[in-house]
Design a protein around this motif. Structure first.
Motif, mmCIF file in Angstrom:
data_model
loop_
_atom_site.group_PDB
_atom_site.id
_atom_site.type_symbol
_atom_site.label_atom_id
_atom_site.label_comp_id
_atom_site.label_asym_id
_atom_site.label_seq_id
_atom_site.Cartn_x
_atom_site.Cartn_y
_atom_site.Cartn_z
ATOM 1 N N ASP A 30 32.627 32.760 41.170
ATOM 2 C CA ASP A 30 33.013 31.742 42.156
ATOM 3 C C ASP A 30 33.762 32.378 43.320
ATOM 4 O O ASP A 30 33.560 32.016 44.481
ATOM 5 N N ALA A 31 34.639 33.333 43.019
ATOM 6 C CA ALA A 31 35.400 34.022 44.067
ATOM 7 C C ALA A 31 34.466 34.816 44.977
ATOM 8 O O ALA A 31 34.615 34.801 46.201
ATOM 9 N N LEU A 32 33.488 35.507 44.382
ATOM 10 C CA LEU A 32 32.522 36.264 45.192
ATOM 11 C C LEU A 32 31.719 35.330 46.090
ATOM 12 O O LEU A 32 31.504 35.622 47.270
ATOM 13 N N ALA A 33 31.288 34.208 45.551
ATOM 14 C CA ALA A 33 30.512 33.249 46.336
ATOM 15 C C ALA A 33 31.353 32.673 47.469
ATOM 16 O O ALA A 33 30.880 32.550 48.603
ATOM 17 N N ALA A 34 32.606 32.346 47.193
ATOM 18 C CA ALA A 34 33.479 31.766 48.215
ATOM 19 C C ALA A 34 33.815 32.774 49.315
ATOM 20 O O ALA A 34 34.001 32.397 50.470
ATOM 21 N N SER A 35 33.861 34.061 48.964
ATOM 22 C CA SER A 35 34.192 35.085 49.949
ATOM 23 C C SER A 35 33.005 35.421 50.846
ATOM 24 O O SER A 35 33.180 35.916 51.953
ATOM 25 N N GLY A 36 31.777 35.210 50.350
ATOM 26 C CA GLY A 36 30.592 35.604 51.093
ATOM 27 C C GLY A 36 30.284 37.082 50.954
ATOM 28 O O GLY A 36 29.429 37.618 51.645
ATOM 29 N N PHE A 48 42.725 43.323 39.055
ATOM 30 C CA PHE A 48 43.871 44.244 38.944
ATOM 31 C C PHE A 48 43.462 45.565 38.304
ATOM 32 O O PHE A 48 44.171 46.107 37.467
ATOM 33 N N GLY A 49 42.298 46.093 38.670
ATOM 34 C CA GLY A 49 41.860 47.404 38.212
ATOM 35 C C GLY A 49 41.150 47.421 36.868
ATOM 36 O O GLY A 49 40.649 48.461 36.459
ATOM 37 N N ALA A 50 41.100 46.308 36.170
ATOM 38 C CA ALA A 50 40.403 46.247 34.884
ATOM 39 C C ALA A 50 39.032 45.621 35.096
ATOM 40 O O ALA A 50 38.920 44.550 35.694
ATOM 41 N N ARG A 51 38.008 46.295 34.625
ATOM 42 C CA ARG A 51 36.628 45.814 34.786
ATOM 43 C C ARG A 51 36.512 44.349 34.370
ATOM 44 O O ARG A 51 37.093 43.953 33.362
ATOM 45 N N ALA A 52 35.805 43.567 35.149
ATOM 46 C CA ALA A 52 35.667 42.135 34.875
ATOM 47 C C ALA A 52 34.197 41.738 34.901
ATOM 48 O O ALA A 52 33.381 42.392 35.540
ATOM 49 N N THR A 53 33.896 40.663 34.225
ATOM 50 C CA THR A 53 32.547 40.108 34.234
ATOM 51 C C THR A 53 32.509 38.944 35.212
ATOM 52 O O THR A 53 33.554 38.357 35.512
ATOM 53 N N PRO A 54 31.341 38.604 35.725
ATOM 54 C CA PRO A 54 31.258 37.479 36.666
ATOM 55 C C PRO A 54 31.773 36.162 36.077
ATOM 56 O O PRO A 54 32.304 35.329 36.796
ATOM 57 N N ASP A 60 46.104 32.109 38.617
ATOM 58 C CA ASP A 60 46.821 32.090 39.885
ATOM 59 C C ASP A 60 47.455 33.461 40.145
ATOM 60 O O ASP A 60 48.085 34.043 39.258
ATOM 61 N N GLY A 61 47.245 34.009 41.333
ATOM 62 C CA GLY A 61 47.817 35.296 41.707
ATOM 63 C C GLY A 61 46.944 36.499 41.409
ATOM 64 O O GLY A 61 47.329 37.628 41.718
ATOM 65 N N ASP A 62 45.781 36.324 40.805
ATOM 66 C CA ASP A 62 44.895 37.455 40.497
ATOM 67 C C ASP A 62 44.390 38.122 41.768
ATOM 68 O O ASP A 62 44.260 37.498 42.812
ATOM 69 N N ARG A 63 44.121 39.429 41.653
ATOM 70 C CA ARG A 63 43.489 40.178 42.739
ATOM 71 C C ARG A 63 42.126 40.649 42.231
ATOM 72 O O ARG A 63 42.030 41.426 41.281
ATOM 73 N N VAL A 64 41.071 40.163 42.866
ATOM 74 C CA VAL A 64 39.700 40.534 42.505
ATOM 75 C C VAL A 64 39.291 41.683 43.420
ATOM 76 O O VAL A 64 39.396 41.583 44.644
ATOM 77 N N GLU A 65 38.842 42.773 42.825
ATOM 78 C CA GLU A 65 38.444 43.963 43.579
ATOM 79 C C GLU A 65 36.938 44.141 43.488
ATOM 80 O O GLU A 65 36.387 44.220 42.396
ATOM 81 N N VAL A 66 36.290 44.176 44.633
ATOM 82 C CA VAL A 66 34.846 44.387 44.698
ATOM 83 C C VAL A 66 34.621 45.892 44.712
ATOM 84 O O VAL A 66 35.103 46.593 45.608
#
Length: 87
Positions: A30-36, A48-54, A60-66
């Motif tokens: 959802d964050a990727l879609a909202a960012s474009g 926050f540097g830990a691999r994540a799944t879609p 609240d307060g998370d940092r998503v890194e592409v």
């Protein structure tokens, strides 16, 4: 209740960052879609540097890194640096 997150992506010598407010229960996708920024350059994502799944839910307060793909194999790069140091 909404969650506020930051989404970032970086290249050599520059980066982009944006703040997003998403509905509670929003995922990394959802964050990727909202960012474009879901443009195919993405080799993966991290929170926050830990691999994540879609499908990972955001808090609240998370940092998503592409993440971008590697431009060179780290082992080959090290071998080249070591070889040039011997010359």
């Amino acid at each position: 209740m909404n969650v506020r997150i930051e989404i970032v992506r970086a290249w050599l010598h520059r980066h982009e960052s944006m703040q997003l407010e998403l509905p509670a229960g929003a995922s990394v996708a959802d964050a990727l879609a909202a960012s474009g920024w879901n443009d195919g350059e993405c080799a993966g994502v991290a929170v926050f540097g830990a691999r994540a799944t879609p499908g990972q839910l955001l808090a609240d307060g998370d940092r998503v890194e592409v993440l971008r793909g590697l431009q060179a194999d780290p082992k080959d790069a090290r071998r080249r640096r070591a070889a040039s140091g011997k010359a």
